[in-house]
Structures are given as C-alpha cells and as structure tokens.
Design an enzyme around this catalytic site. Structure first.
Site, PDB file in Angstrom:
ATOM      1  N   ASN A   9       0.874  -1.184   0.000  1.00  0.00           N
ATOM      2  CA  ASN A   9       0.000   0.000   0.000  1.00  0.00           C
ATOM      3  C   ASN A   9       0.909   1.230   0.000  1.00  0.00           C
ATOM      4  O   ASN A   9       1.463   1.592   1.035  1.00  0.00           O
ATOM      5  CB  ASN A   9      -0.894  -0.015   1.254  1.00  0.00           C
ATOM      6  CG  ASN A   9      -1.703   1.268   1.388  1.00  0.00           C
ATOM      7  OD1 ASN A   9      -1.788   2.066   0.453  1.00  0.00           O
ATOM      8  ND2 ASN A   9      -2.295   1.481   2.545  1.00  0.00           N
ATOM      9  N   TRP A  10       1.039   1.827  -1.168  1.00  0.00           N
ATOM     10  CA  TRP A  10       1.969   2.961  -1.298  1.00  0.00           C
ATOM     11  C   TRP A  10       1.405   4.254  -0.697  1.00  0.00           C
ATOM     12  O   TRP A  10       2.112   5.233  -0.599  1.00  0.00           O
ATOM     13  CB  TRP A  10       2.303   3.198  -2.771  1.00  0.00           C
ATOM     14  CG  TRP A  10       3.154   2.129  -3.391  1.00  0.00           C
ATOM     15  CD1 TRP A  10       3.792   1.100  -2.742  1.00  0.00           C
ATOM     16  CD2 TRP A  10       3.479   1.973  -4.777  1.00  0.00           C
ATOM     17  NE1 TRP A  10       4.478   0.331  -3.635  1.00  0.00           N
ATOM     18  CE2 TRP A  10       4.307   0.846  -4.887  1.00  0.00           C
ATOM     19  CE3 TRP A  10       3.143   2.682  -5.928  1.00  0.00           C
ATOM     20  CZ2 TRP A  10       4.820   0.407  -6.118  1.00  0.00           C
ATOM     21  CZ3 TRP A  10       3.647   2.248  -7.155  1.00  0.00           C
ATOM     22  CH2 TRP A  10       4.473   1.127  -7.248  1.00  0.00           C
ATOM     23  N   LYS A  11       0.138   4.252  -0.359  1.00  0.00           N
ATOM     24  CA  LYS A  11      -0.536   5.460   0.148  1.00  0.00           C
ATOM     25  C   LYS A  11      -0.290   6.628  -0.828  1.00  0.00           C
ATOM     26  O   LYS A  11      -0.071   6.391  -1.999  1.00  0.00           O
ATOM     27  CB  LYS A  11      -0.055   5.779   1.556  1.00  0.00           C
ATOM     28  CG  LYS A  11      -0.080   4.550   2.477  1.00  0.00           C
ATOM     29  CD  LYS A  11      -0.035   4.913   3.915  1.00  0.00           C
ATOM     30  CE  LYS A  11       0.098   3.641   4.739  1.00  0.00           C
ATOM     31  NZ  LYS A  11      -0.209   3.842   6.128  1.00  0.00           N
ATOM     32  N   HIS A  95      -9.758   1.229   4.625  1.00  0.00           N
ATOM     33  CA  HIS A  95      -8.503   1.434   5.371  1.00  0.00           C
ATOM     34  C   HIS A  95      -8.779   2.382   6.538  1.00  0.00           C
ATOM     35  O   HIS A  95      -9.585   3.306   6.417  1.00  0.00           O
ATOM     36  CB  HIS A  95      -7.441   2.018   4.421  1.00  0.00           C
ATOM     37  CG  HIS A  95      -6.069   2.013   5.025  1.00  0.00           C
ATOM     38  ND1 HIS A  95      -5.674   2.950   5.943  1.00  0.00           N
ATOM     39  CD2 HIS A  95      -5.018   1.172   4.857  1.00  0.00           C
ATOM     40  CE1 HIS A  95      -4.428   2.685   6.312  1.00  0.00           C
ATOM     41  NE2 HIS A  95      -4.010   1.613   5.665  1.00  0.00           N
ATOM     42  N   GLU A  97      -7.213   4.791   7.696  1.00  0.00           N
ATOM     43  CA  GLU A  97      -6.986   6.220   7.383  1.00  0.00           C
ATOM     44  C   GLU A  97      -8.213   6.812   6.712  1.00  0.00           C
ATOM     45  O   GLU A  97      -8.556   7.970   6.931  1.00  0.00           O
ATOM     46  CB  GLU A  97      -5.715   6.369   6.520  1.00  0.00           C
ATOM     47  CG  GLU A  97      -4.468   6.136   7.353  1.00  0.00           C
ATOM     48  CD  GLU A  97      -3.238   5.729   6.566  1.00  0.00           C
ATOM     49  OE1 GLU A  97      -3.253   5.796   5.324  1.00  0.00           O
ATOM     50  OE2 GLU A  97      -2.258   5.312   7.209  1.00  0.00           O
ATOM     51  N   GLU A 167      -5.701  -4.804  10.421  1.00  0.00           N
ATOM     52  CA  GLU A 167      -4.712  -3.743  10.600  1.00  0.00           C
ATOM     53  C   GLU A 167      -5.007  -2.981  11.894  1.00  0.00           C
ATOM     54  O   GLU A 167      -5.823  -2.043  11.890  1.00  0.00           O
ATOM     55  CB  GLU A 167      -4.761  -2.771   9.420  1.00  0.00           C
ATOM     56  CG  GLU A 167      -4.407  -3.394   8.094  1.00  0.00           C
ATOM     57  CD  GLU A 167      -3.774  -2.383   7.146  1.00  0.00           C
ATOM     58  OE1 GLU A 167      -2.712  -2.668   6.617  1.00  0.00           O
ATOM     59  OE2 GLU A 167      -4.341  -1.286   6.982  1.00  0.00           O
ATOM     60  N   GLY A 173       2.028   2.499  10.660  1.00  0.00           N
ATOM     61  CA  GLY A 173       2.982   3.596  10.503  1.00  0.00           C
ATOM     62  C   GLY A 173       3.634   4.038  11.806  1.00  0.00           C
ATOM     63  O   GLY A 173       4.276   5.085  11.861  1.00  0.00           O
ATOM     64  N   SER A 212       3.069  -2.005  10.338  1.00  0.00           N
ATOM     65  CA  SER A 212       4.524  -1.982  10.548  1.00  0.00           C
ATOM     66  C   SER A 212       5.193  -3.329  10.270  1.00  0.00           C
ATOM     67  O   SER A 212       6.118  -3.730  10.973  1.00  0.00           O
ATOM     68  CB  SER A 212       4.856  -1.489  11.962  1.00  0.00           C
ATOM     69  OG  SER A 212       4.394  -0.167  12.135  1.00  0.00           O
ATOM     70  N   GLY A 233       2.611  -1.141   4.289  1.00  0.00           N
ATOM     71  CA  GLY A 233       2.625   0.291   3.991  1.00  0.00           C
ATOM     72  C   GLY A 233       4.045   0.778   3.739  1.00  0.00           C
ATOM     73  O   GLY A 233       4.614   0.552   2.670  1.00  0.00           O
ATOM     74  N   GLY A 234       4.615   1.431   4.736  1.00  0.00           N
ATOM     75  CA  GLY A 234       5.933   2.074   4.591  1.00  0.00           C
ATOM     76  C   GLY A 234       6.984   1.194   3.937  1.00  0.00           C
ATOM     77  O   GLY A 234       7.716   1.647   3.039  1.00  0.00           O
TER      78      GLY A 234
END
Ligand code: PEP
Length: 250
Positions: A9-11, A95, A97, A167, A173, A212, A233-234
C-alpha cells in the site's frame, strides 16, 4: 490450501520517476519461484503507468479506494469500472486512514465492497481496532462488527472473491507491530466468524496482517496458521524491504 499474499500500500506517495525506479528494482530482484500472490496499490493518476510497468510480471495492480457510486454526476470520484479499465485487479476498502480521516462509514465501506466486486475487482477489506479499543478489551468486538457491516450487506458468498486485512490502528505507521500471538487471535476470530456462515469460504479466505510489517518481522508473523501474508505500507516503498517480505511469504 491458501496461497499467501503480499500487498503493498503505497498510500499518497511517489511520482512517475520514483515509481518507475521502484518497480524496476522490484522486478530486478523478484523471483518467479516465489509461490505467493503479489500486488502493489498505487494512487489513481499512476495506475495506468503501474499496470504498464508490471506487464508480464507476477505482480498485480491494485487501488487504494474507489467510489461507492457506479457512474455519473459524482465530481471527483473514481469508479470501480475505471480502476478495472486502468489495469487494476484489487482495491483496498475501508482502510483505517479513510475511516478516521475522511469519515468513511461502515455503510460506505459496504457499498464500496459491492461496487468493487461488480467491476470484477477483488476487495481487500481492512478492519482494525484503535489502541483505546484494545485497552478496553474491545478488539474482537470491533473487528467482528466491521466485518459484519459488510457481510450483512454483501452476503457471505461475496467473500469467495475477497480478502480481509487485519490492521490494528495503533500499529499502522508507528513502528509498533502486533505480536504474532495478538494477530493470530484476531485472524482466527475473523475466520471463525465467517466459518459460522460458510466453513468452506472461511477456510479459503486470505486474511492479511498489516501494521509496521518489515523484513525483520514478516517471517515470524506469516508463520501463524491464520495469517496469510501482509498488507505492507511504509516498507513497500523500499524495494529491498519489499522483496525481503515477498521472499518471506514466497
Ligand atoms: C497500511 O497503511 O496499510 C500499513 C500497514 O502501513 P505500515 O506498514 O506503514 O504500518
């Protein structure tokens, strides 16, 4: 029975040049012998580019959101049909977010799940508890309720062509990761919930862990019986980290 899945997930990150460089590095280090499903979820303007850069690769393309509407006078929205037309096969839904920052409700999440499947996309439905909910002992109630909101509308059969992602909001993150035991407990509970309705669908449903995940903790997490890979993610923005996670799943 279940093939592990690694989804990046590159956001809201990247541009044409950085995406090209990232995908070149991933493709260069990727092994066709890894027997898992792999995908990356980019931002709308780059989906077509990502699809072209991943042509003839074992990595599929996904989006991070879609409209709850089919088509028409919805300025600024992007439909499931458009995503499929741009080469997507998957889409992240619900998600945390989007739920927290954009006020996405369970009803909207359920509508998006339906729209995704109508367009032939596989939805990756995210569920997860906040730190406060965990501390209050509400983790399982929270994720089961998020799942129920979609299952009630879509029906259990819809989960034949879907994935779940657990999640925990406090792990996204933050560098904090659920322990394999904490994650396994939630994954097993989600699977059990579906199994009450349809044991065969539950047994086949991929349930990914996200929060994470890194090269250093992926193998340990993926070893748990109900953890079928990860939503990353990151670490998915770093080719070597992402490849190491793919290797751990593959
Ligand atoms: C995510 O946003 O889906 C996620 C899991 O992020 P991170 O891996 O950075 O915690």
């Amino acid at each position: 029975m279940r093939v592990p899945v690694v989804a990046g997930n590159w956001k809201m990150n990247g541009n044409r040049a950085s995406i090209q460089a990232l995908l070149e590095s991933i493709r260069a280090g990727f092994s066709r012998e890894w027997e898992s499903r792999f995908l990356v979820c980019g931002s709308f303007p780059y989906l077509d580019l990502i699809s072209r850069l991943l042509q003839d690769s074992a990595i599929a393309v996904g989006a991070q959101n879609l409209s709850e509407f089919r088509a028409g006078a919805y300025t600024g929205e992007v439909s499931g049909e458009m995503l499929a037309d741009a080469g997507c096969r998957y889409v992240i839904i619900g998600h945390s977010e989007r739920r927290a920052l954009f006020g996405e409700t369970s009803q909207q999440v359920a509508a998006k799940f339906l729209r995704a499947q109508e367009a032939g996309l596989t939805p990756i439905l995210c569920v997860g508890e906040t730190l406060e909910q965990r501390q209050q002992g509400l983790t399982l109630d929270t994720v089961r309720e998020q799942l129920r909101a979609v299952a009630d509308v879509a029906g259990v059969d819809a989960f034949r062509h879907a994935m779940l992602a657990y999640e925990p909001v406090w792990a996204i993150g933050t560098g904090l990761t659920a322990t394999p035991e904490q994650a396994q407990e939630v994954h097993a509970s989600l699977r059990e919930r579906i199994a009450v309705l349809h044991p065969e669908i539950a047994a086949r449903l991929p349930i990914l862990y996200g929060g994470s995940v890194k090269a250093s903790n992926a193998a340990e997490l993926f070893a748990s019986p109900d953890i079928d890979g990860g939503l990353i993610g990151g670490a998915s923005l770093d080719a070597q980290e992402f490849l190491a996670i793919c290797r751990a799943a593959g």
